[in-house]
Design an enzyme around this catalytic site. Structure first.
Site, short mmCIF file in Angstrom:
data_model
loop_
_atom_site.label_atom_id
_atom_site.label_comp_id
_atom_site.label_asym_id
_atom_site.label_seq_id
_atom_site.Cartn_x
_atom_site.Cartn_y
_atom_site.Cartn_z
N CYS A 2 0.84 -1.20 0.00
CA CYS A 2 0.00 0.00 0.00
C CYS A 2 0.87 1.25 0.00
O CYS A 2 2.07 1.18 0.27
CB CYS A 2 -0.89 0.03 1.24
N ASN A 79 1.04 -2.60 5.46
CA ASN A 79 1.77 -3.85 5.68
C ASN A 79 3.25 -3.60 5.94
O ASN A 79 3.89 -2.80 5.26
CB ASN A 79 1.62 -4.77 4.46
#
Length: 324
Positions: A2, A79
């Site tokens: 992301c 993440n």
């Protein structure tokens, strides 16, 4: 993987891409002030700041990926595989489960300074929300109009870093991401000047060559450089439509297209959604992979003194306007 970013014109904007090979039942979720947040080791918060963001709601609990509270403080988890470390209970600390981190901070803190002080008191627990959901390896960006910090819970404790670019991706740890920008200090939005060799006549053959060498691959480190370059050089008007449009263009520079990042078994990472929240006004905009039309949810049009979640399923199908 992301990418999260901030942007400031007349108002302050915060958003992210959520890149993965599949999604849960993600929804734009407004948590009003009187929704009871039950914390595993800290009782029940019956009154807190309202917030809006995208969450997976399980057992009536919003598991936020990103959110902004009514005071304009924003937060997103990205993440951080292989580096995140959570712990057992630590005496003398506020012991907060990893999945409780976003509502704990956004429910209690009105400013980035308050959030920084709160993080200094916290120990993040390795407690899963549910046996079917393993604890996610994450690090976080927390921002308001004054700036941003990155928070990482690693082997030697919780680290808080000033984030001067207002951008975060995944691995490596944030200090390495930030130091990596040194390699690209020669990039420019302007046309390049010939410094190759005295007396050698060289000239650009194309526009945009000032950014020659800007990484274009999909790795998290390259996305950090690219998002930072685009964001830091971005120019737009300060109206709402112009600001929102520009923000989506910034994150569009790091979008993941299906087929370009194979993760195994015929699955591909894609940008499941892209968000842009006007944190100053509580307007949450989003697009999805198959719907490029911008949709907005205004938290202040809802009853923020209610005690139940307000949920909006993502509009996923493409919206195409016929012009003739």
């Amino acid at each position: 993987m992301c990418t999260a970013a901030t942007y400031k014109t007349k108002d302050f904007y915060f958003g992210r891409t959520l890149d993965y090979e599949h999604s849960y039942v993600d929804e734009v979720t407004v948590t009003p002030r009187n929704f009871p947040f039950h914390f595993r080791e800290n009782g029940c918060a019956l009154n807190h700041y309202a917030m809006i963001g995208i969450a997976y709601v399980m057992q009536c609990y919003p598991l936020y990926y990103d959110a902004v509270n009514e005071k304009g403080l924003a937060m997103a988890g990205l993440n951080f595989p292989g580096n995140a470390v959570y712990r057992e209970h630590v005496e003398g600390k506020e012991n907060i489960a990893q999945f409780e981190f976003v509502p704990w901070i956004l429910g209690r803190c009105a400013t980035l300074d308050e959030a920084r002080r709160e993080v200094e008191r916290i120990n993040l627990l390795n407690t899963p929300f549910h046996e079917s959901l393993p604890v996610a390896d994450l690090h976080w960006i927390i921002s308001d109009q004054s700036g941003s910090i990155t928070v990482e819970s690693v082997a030697d404790g919780i680290k808080i870093y000033d984030n001067p670019v207002g951008v975060l991706t995944n691995n490596p740890p944030f200090p390495i991401q930030l130091a990596g920008l040194d390699e690209y200090m020669g990039l420019s939005a302007r046309a390049p000047r010939n410094t190759f060799a005295p007396g050698l006549e060289l000239k650009p053959y194309s526009r945009g060559m000032g950014a020659f060498g800007l990484p274009g691959d999909l790795s998290s480190r390259s996305r950090f450089v690219r998002a930072a370059f685009v964001k830091m050089n971005s120019v737009s008007g300060d109206g709402e439509a112009e600001s929102v449009s520009q923000f989506f263009h910034i994150l569009g520079s790091v979008a993941q297209q299906r087929g370009c990042c194979e993760v195994g078994d015929g699955q591909y990472e894609i940008s499941i959604y892209t968000s842009c929240c006007n944190a100053s006004k509580g307007l949450y905009y989003y697009t999805t992979y198959d719907n490029h039309q911008i949709t907005v949810v205004d938290m202040h049009r809802e009853d923020l003194d209610a005690d139940a979640l307000i949920r909006f399923p993502l509009i996923r199908g493409e919206q195409i306007r016929a012009q003739n």
